[in-house]
Design a protein around this motif. Structure first.
Motif, PDB file in Angstrom:
ATOM      1  N   ILE A  77       0.884  -1.163   0.000  1.00 49.45           N
ATOM      2  CA  ILE A  77       0.000   0.000   0.000  1.00 49.45           C
ATOM      3  C   ILE A  77       0.925   1.217   0.000  1.00 49.45           C
ATOM      4  N   ALA A  78       0.830   2.008  -1.049  1.00 47.03           N
ATOM      5  CA  ALA A  78       1.731   3.151  -1.190  1.00 47.03           C
ATOM      6  C   ALA A  78       0.931   4.449  -1.231  1.00 47.03           C
ATOM      7  N   SER A  79       1.402   5.431  -0.475  1.00 51.55           N
ATOM      8  CA  SER A  79       0.866   6.790  -0.533  1.00 51.55           C
ATOM      9  C   SER A  79       1.807   7.582  -1.421  1.00 51.55           C
ATOM     10  N   LEU A  80       1.252   8.221  -2.424  1.00 50.48           N
ATOM     11  CA  LEU A  80       2.055   8.897  -3.439  1.00 50.48           C
ATOM     12  C   LEU A  80       1.731  10.383  -3.455  1.00 50.48           C
ATOM     13  N   THR A  81       2.780  11.205  -3.431  1.00 48.45           N
ATOM     14  CA  THR A  81       2.614  12.653  -3.489  1.00 48.45           C
ATOM     15  C   THR A  81       3.035  13.147  -4.864  1.00 48.45           C
ATOM     16  N   VAL A  82       2.227  14.056  -5.415  1.00 54.53           N
ATOM     17  CA  VAL A  82       2.455  14.599  -6.757  1.00 54.53           C
ATOM     18  C   VAL A  82       2.537  16.114  -6.648  1.00 54.53           C
ATOM     19  N   GLU A  83       3.354  16.707  -7.481  1.00 56.73           N
ATOM     20  CA  GLU A  83       3.459  18.166  -7.542  1.00 56.73           C
ATOM     21  C   GLU A  83       2.101  18.720  -7.958  1.00 56.73           C
ATOM     22  N   ALA A 126      11.055  -6.296  -6.679  1.00 58.68           N
ATOM     23  CA  ALA A 126      10.172  -5.977  -7.809  1.00 58.68           C
ATOM     24  C   ALA A 126       9.374  -4.706  -7.518  1.00 58.68           C
ATOM     25  N   TYR A 127       8.934  -4.543  -6.268  1.00 54.51           N
ATOM     26  CA  TYR A 127       8.221  -3.331  -5.885  1.00 54.51           C
ATOM     27  C   TYR A 127       9.127  -2.109  -6.031  1.00 54.51           C
ATOM     28  N   ASN A 128      10.351  -2.195  -5.536  1.00 51.37           N
ATOM     29  CA  ASN A 128      11.293  -1.075  -5.650  1.00 51.37           C
ATOM     30  C   ASN A 128      11.561  -0.717  -7.100  1.00 51.37           C
ATOM     31  N   ALA A 129      11.684  -1.726  -7.947  1.00 52.83           N
ATOM     32  CA  ALA A 129      11.911  -1.466  -9.378  1.00 52.83           C
ATOM     33  C   ALA A 129      10.714  -0.739  -9.984  1.00 52.83           C
ATOM     34  N   LEU A 130       9.505  -1.148  -9.616  1.00 51.79           N
ATOM     35  CA  LEU A 130       8.297  -0.507 -10.123  1.00 51.79           C
ATOM     36  C   LEU A 130       8.237   0.954  -9.687  1.00 51.79           C
ATOM     37  N   MET A 131       8.487   1.202  -8.409  1.00 53.16           N
ATOM     38  CA  MET A 131       8.406   2.572  -7.917  1.00 53.16           C
ATOM     39  C   MET A 131       9.541   3.442  -8.464  1.00 53.16           C
ATOM     40  N   SER A 132      10.702   2.858  -8.672  1.00 49.90           N
ATOM     41  CA  SER A 132      11.798   3.609  -9.299  1.00 49.90           C
ATOM     42  C   SER A 132      11.426   4.005 -10.719  1.00 49.90           C
ATOM     43  N   ARG A 133      10.761   3.096 -11.424  1.00 52.45           N
ATOM     44  CA  ARG A 133      10.315   3.394 -12.788  1.00 52.45           C
ATOM     45  C   ARG A 133       9.267   4.499 -12.767  1.00 52.45           C
ATOM     46  N   LEU A 134       8.354   4.457 -11.798  1.00 51.47           N
ATOM     47  CA  LEU A 134       7.350   5.517 -11.670  1.00 51.47           C
ATOM     48  C   LEU A 134       8.023   6.872 -11.491  1.00 51.47           C
ATOM     49  N   LEU A 135       8.964   6.955 -10.565  1.00 55.14           N
ATOM     50  CA  LEU A 135       9.630   8.237 -10.307  1.00 55.14           C
ATOM     51  C   LEU A 135      10.427   8.711 -11.520  1.00 55.14           C
ATOM     52  N   ALA A 136      11.016   7.786 -12.263  1.00 54.19           N
ATOM     53  CA  ALA A 136      11.795   8.167 -13.448  1.00 54.19           C
ATOM     54  C   ALA A 136      10.900   8.619 -14.595  1.00 54.19           C
ATOM     55  N   GLU A 137       9.755   7.966 -14.752  1.00 54.78           N
ATOM     56  CA  GLU A 137       8.880   8.250 -15.900  1.00 54.78           C
ATOM     57  C   GLU A 137       7.854   9.348 -15.629  1.00 54.78           C
ATOM     58  N   PRO A 139       7.860  12.784 -13.735  1.00 49.97           N
ATOM     59  CA  PRO A 139       8.572  13.783 -12.940  1.00 49.97           C
ATOM     60  C   PRO A 139       7.683  14.488 -11.923  1.00 49.97           C
ATOM     61  N   GLY A 140       6.378  14.437 -12.079  1.00 46.36           N
ATOM     62  CA  GLY A 140       5.478  15.062 -11.116  1.00 46.36           C
ATOM     63  C   GLY A 140       5.351  14.281  -9.827  1.00 46.36           C
ATOM     64  N   ALA A 141       5.689  12.988  -9.839  1.00 48.36           N
ATOM     65  CA  ALA A 141       5.639  12.179  -8.627  1.00 48.36           C
ATOM     66  C   ALA A 141       6.860  12.534  -7.787  1.00 48.36           C
ATOM     67  N   THR A 142       6.635  13.132  -6.629  1.00 47.20           N
ATOM     68  CA  THR A 142       7.752  13.638  -5.849  1.00 47.20           C
ATOM     69  C   THR A 142       8.225  12.697  -4.754  1.00 47.20           C
ATOM     70  N   ARG A 143       7.289  11.925  -4.150  1.00 46.33           N
ATOM     71  CA  ARG A 143       7.712  10.974  -3.123  1.00 46.33           C
ATOM     72  C   ARG A 143       6.598   9.972  -2.874  1.00 46.33           C
ATOM     73  N   PHE A 144       6.966   8.881  -2.180  1.00 47.03           N
ATOM     74  CA  PHE A 144       5.977   7.890  -1.801  1.00 47.03           C
ATOM     75  C   PHE A 144       6.370   7.264  -0.471  1.00 47.03           C
ATOM     76  N   ALA A 145       5.372   6.784   0.245  1.00 48.01           N
ATOM     77  CA  ALA A 145       5.569   6.060   1.501  1.00 48.01           C
ATOM     78  C   ALA A 145       4.860   4.722   1.345  1.00 48.01           C
ATOM     79  N   THR A 146       5.461   3.679   1.886  1.00 44.94           N
ATOM     80  CA  THR A 146       4.959   2.335   1.637  1.00 44.94           C
ATOM     81  C   THR A 146       4.662   1.577   2.916  1.00 44.94           C
TER      82      THR A 146
END
Length: 163
Positions: A77-83, A126-137, A139-146
């Motif tokens: 369960i991830a909380s995601l913050t966006v600009e 696999a989760y870390n790879a997915l979230m790293s891809r999200l942050l790379a692709e 740019p509006g995604a600024t941080r997440f908590a899991t």
């Protein structure tokens, strides 16, 4: 169709409500099985289900797969913050989340985070790879908590419908 006709079409009588509760339990029940639990004929059940699907009350029928039977699966369960100042970046994050098959549920929420997502992955790597891809692709995604689900106590999407 007039607004009054549309409102009448969306009204649910007690039979519709009973059917909706039953198909949420098991959408694979036949019209004959449902007719045994609702005081309607199988053909009336079929007509009602067809109408409920056509008007969008029933969005889709799905199979619920037992994750333990198909391989390793951890729920995150991830909380995601966006600009927030950039609606275009918010829209891009939404599109990315919608397109990702591992993401099972997406909630646009109030509070510190903008989105809460429920997703599955075989493991933490696999989760870390997915979230790293999200942050790379995105740019509006600024941080997440899991949070990692240690056990699934209840899983479902049933909407209780009073009779």
């Amino acid at each position: 169709m007039s607004p009054a006709e549309a409102a009448r079409e969306m009204e649910l009588d007690r039979f519709d409500r009973q059917l909706l509760n039953l198909v949420q339990e098991d959408a694979g029940q036949t019209a004959e099985q449902l007719a045994g639990r609702v005081a309607l004929s199988p053909s009336a059940i079929q007509r009602r289900l067809k109408r409920l699907r056509a008007q969008g009350t029933i969005g889709r029928d799905i199979a619920v797969v037992d994750p333990e039977r198909v391989g390793p699966c951890t729920v995150f369960i991830a909380s995601l913050t966006v600009e927030r100042e950039r609606p275009d970046l918010m829209a891009a994050v939404r599109r990315w989340l919608l397109a990702e098959p591992r993401i099972q549920q997406i909630y646009y929420v109030t509070g510190e985070a903008d989105f809460v997502v429920v997703l599955s992955a075989p493991d933490v790597a696999a989760y870390n790879a997915l979230m790293s891809r999200l942050l790379a692709e995105c740019p509006g995604a600024t941080r997440f908590a899991t949070s990692v689900a240690l056990d699934v106590v209840k899983r479902g999407l049933t909407i209780p419908i009073p009779d």
